[in-house]
Design a protein around this motif. Structure first.
Motif, PDB file in Angstrom:
ATOM      1  N   ALA A   1      32.716  31.528  38.909  1.00  0.00           N
ATOM      2  CA  ALA A   1      33.526  30.618  39.732  1.00  0.00           C
ATOM      3  C   ALA A   1      34.992  30.895  39.442  1.00  0.00           C
ATOM      4  O   ALA A   1      35.672  30.130  38.770  1.00  0.00           O
ATOM      5  N   VAL A   2      35.482  32.001  39.940  1.00  0.00           N
ATOM      6  CA  VAL A   2      36.794  32.488  39.546  1.00  0.00           C
ATOM      7  C   VAL A   2      37.918  31.710  40.221  1.00  0.00           C
ATOM      8  O   VAL A   2      37.782  31.225  41.352  1.00  0.00           O
ATOM      9  N   GLN A   3      39.049  31.579  39.492  1.00  0.00           N
ATOM     10  CA  GLN A   3      40.244  30.950  40.027  1.00  0.00           C
ATOM     11  C   GLN A   3      41.055  31.977  40.823  1.00  0.00           C
ATOM     12  O   GLN A   3      40.997  33.175  40.538  1.00  0.00           O
ATOM     13  N   PRO A   4      41.834  31.536  41.833  1.00  0.00           N
ATOM     14  CA  PRO A   4      42.606  32.491  42.639  1.00  0.00           C
ATOM     15  C   PRO A   4      43.542  33.374  41.824  1.00  0.00           C
ATOM     16  O   PRO A   4      43.757  34.534  42.164  1.00  0.00           O
ATOM     17  N   ARG A   5      44.126  32.854  40.734  1.00  0.00           N
ATOM     18  CA  ARG A   5      45.080  33.627  39.947  1.00  0.00           C
ATOM     19  C   ARG A   5      44.427  34.323  38.758  1.00  0.00           C
ATOM     20  O   ARG A   5      45.107  34.744  37.820  1.00  0.00           O
ATOM     21  N   SER A   6      43.119  34.431  38.788  1.00  0.00           N
ATOM     22  CA  SER A   6      42.413  35.110  37.717  1.00  0.00           C
ATOM     23  C   SER A   6      41.396  36.058  38.326  1.00  0.00           C
ATOM     24  O   SER A   6      41.310  36.208  39.539  1.00  0.00           O
ATOM     25  N   GLY A   7      40.617  36.714  37.461  1.00  0.00           N
ATOM     26  CA  GLY A   7      39.582  37.617  37.920  1.00  0.00           C
ATOM     27  C   GLY A   7      38.240  37.210  37.347  1.00  0.00           C
ATOM     28  O   GLY A   7      38.152  36.325  36.487  1.00  0.00           O
ATOM     29  N   HIS A   8      37.189  37.863  37.804  1.00  0.00           N
ATOM     30  CA  HIS A   8      35.858  37.543  37.292  1.00  0.00           C
ATOM     31  C   HIS A   8      35.721  37.898  35.813  1.00  0.00           C
ATOM     32  O   HIS A   8      34.903  37.324  35.109  1.00  0.00           O
TER      33      HIS A   8
END
Length: 503
Positions: A368-375
């Motif tokens: 459930a990744v955040q827009p400013r992060s990666g998997h």
């Protein structure tokens, strides 16, 4: 896995088979070999990381050694994640992870980086947009993708490296173009997708492909469209991006300790003053960017993290990170000046190894990744530590007046070189460097084929092509080649040929 075949497909060969000349049976390992054998990769040994090592008598990092370390860290991250059956299954569900793919991406992620570090990147972007009206400007990540898909000549068709979809996707840290509308319309923008501060209307600050390579970007992303959200990195790109952050945060600090720029007193004072007055700083309604009080700059960092990355920013974790950096960087490493002794070298090696291990062990997989992060990303504790390490680099190195003086000279060098090569193409294109003419012809074909709606209404295609060719040409030089070429074009040398450049 169903994804293996399309992941392995090349741009010119949808079967994914290797072609004669590849030594490796695996298409992904063949890609790694193609990148490491590229002249653009070898060139990185002559491209500045932050400052030139000339005159220091020390071996400092350049873009080549940086890329090698990124590849090393990326492979270590992938090996660790694949060794755990749970995370391996998660990676498979997110499109798969191959060790050779992440290593190839680490090796190739800076192929498009121009002379003189990030200064060269910003100067070329400004000139591309202002002098030539190129709507895409210049961006190092997009230039890397242009190198592997268009400019290098080791592929089957003589354009690019003919890499597999998996490796091309793994190079896309910011999988959009400068003027793609979707990222800027999203409720929360991905990292890099917003416009630069103070430059409205210029498009995304970071992007990984120019408009001329958009079709190739979409082709590379096609195998991942059902498992990775739009505008999100693939797993392998996420690993490469995280490895880049880790390598950057650690080895630049090593370099500036070696040359004596990072001083124990100033670094320790800034960190300690914030720790001693963090409550008072937090209570202040406003802290100005020019506040010279010790600790104020670190407080501004804390506030920026909350403003930009509220999904992960945490005051307790930030406080712990400052304490750890104060102890392990300032006290344990910087307190004793680097004197080139065996003991000093061992201290640097120990710092680098311990921090690299700690950060790699802090990697996690997040579906459930955040827009400013990666998997694939750092856990909150390690993420805060990297932010503080990067702050030390930025505050005590990049903002130094003597470095700014050096960079103003490099800005002028690149600006004059762009002007001289542009005038050469206008005045005597028939005797311009062969490679420059080839790039001009390639760019003219590309702009002729590009839909008119993707270009400015009053665009002159010849000017656009000339600009892209000049920018491509300069971006492929080393620091020394750029300086020597301008010296010759300025009439300040009488030597017809030398070992720096041959046109």
């Amino acid at each position: 896995m169903e994804e293996v075949q399309p992941r392995a497909a090349r741009r010119s060969d949808r079967t994914g088979h290797t072609v004669p000349g590849d030594l490796a049976a695996s298409p992904f390992r063949a890609d790694r070999d193609r990148i490491s054998a590229s002249a653009f990769f070898a060139r990185l040994g002559g491209v500045t990381q932050v400052v030139s090592p000339s005159g220091s008598g020390l071996l400092l990092h350049n873009r080549l050694t940086h890329s090698l370390k990124v590849a090393q860290v990326a492979r270590a991250i992938a090996e660790r994640l694949l060794a755990d059956p749970v995370t391996r299954a998660e990676l498979d569900e997110l499109g798969g992870c191959d060790l050779d793919v992440v290593e190839a991406a680490g090796l190739g992620h800076d192929l498009g980086h121009p002379p003189f570090g990030h200064l060269g990147e910003s100067v070329l972007d400004r000139l591309a947009r202002e002098r030539f009206a190129l709507p895409d400007g210049f961006e190092g990540n997009a230039q890397t993708y242009r190198v592997v898909t268009r400019i290098d000549v080791r592929g089957v068709e003589g354009k690019g490296l003919d890499l597999t979809a998996a490796v091309r996707s793994a190079l896309l840290k910011y999988p959009w173009t400068r003027n793609s509308p979707v990222p800027r319309q999203a409720a929360e923008l991905p990292r890099g997708a917003s416009e630069p501060a103070g430059a409205p209307g210029t498009g995304a600050a970071k992007f990984s492909a120019y408009s001329t390579e958009l079709d190739d970007l979409l082709d590379a992303r096609l195998p991942f469209e059902k498992v990775v959200p739009d505008w999100q990195q693939t797993v392998e790109a996420s690993i490469m991006d995280t490895a880049d952050d880790i390598a950057y945060a650690i080895h630049d600090l090593e370099d500036f300790h070696r040359v004596g720029i990072l001083q124990f007193t100033s670094v320790h004072h800034e960190l300690q003053e914030w720790l001693g007055h963090s409550v008072e700083f937090a209570a202040e309604e406003h802290v100005a960017s020019g506040d010279s009080r010790p600790g104020a700059s670190l407080e501004l960092l804390r506030r920026r993290l909350h403003a930009k990355d509220g999904w992960i920013a945490d005051d307790e974790a930030f406080n712990d990170a400052v304490k750890k950096v104060r102890t392990e960087l300032a006290v344990d490493l910087l307190e004793v000046p680097f004197d080139r002794s065996q003991q000093a070298e061992q201290a640097v090696a120990r710092f680098s190894a311990d921090w690299t291990r700690r950060l790699v062990e802090g990697i996690r997989v997040d579906r459930a990744v955040q827009p400013r992060s990666g998997h694939v990303a750092l856990a909150p504790e390690q993420w805060h530590e990297v932010q503080v390490l990067k702050f030390v680099h930025r505050h005590f190195v990049l903002q130094r007046p003597d470095l700014a003086l050096h960079q103003r000279g490099q800005d002028r060098l690149i600006s004059n070189l762009v002007e001289a090569l542009d005038e050469w193409l206008i005045d005597e294109v028939e005797v311009a460097p062969h490679r420059l003419r080839d790039l001009f012809g390639l760019a003219r074909e590309e702009f002729d084929e590009l839909p008119r709606e993707m270009l400015p209404a009053d665009a002159d295609l010849t000017t656009l092509a000339r600009g892209r060719a000049v920018i491509d040409f300069i971006a492929s030089l080393t620091d020394d080649q750029a300086a020597a070429l301008l010296e010759a074009l300025s009439g300040r040398t009488t030597q017809l040929w030398n070992d720096t450049f041959v046109l």
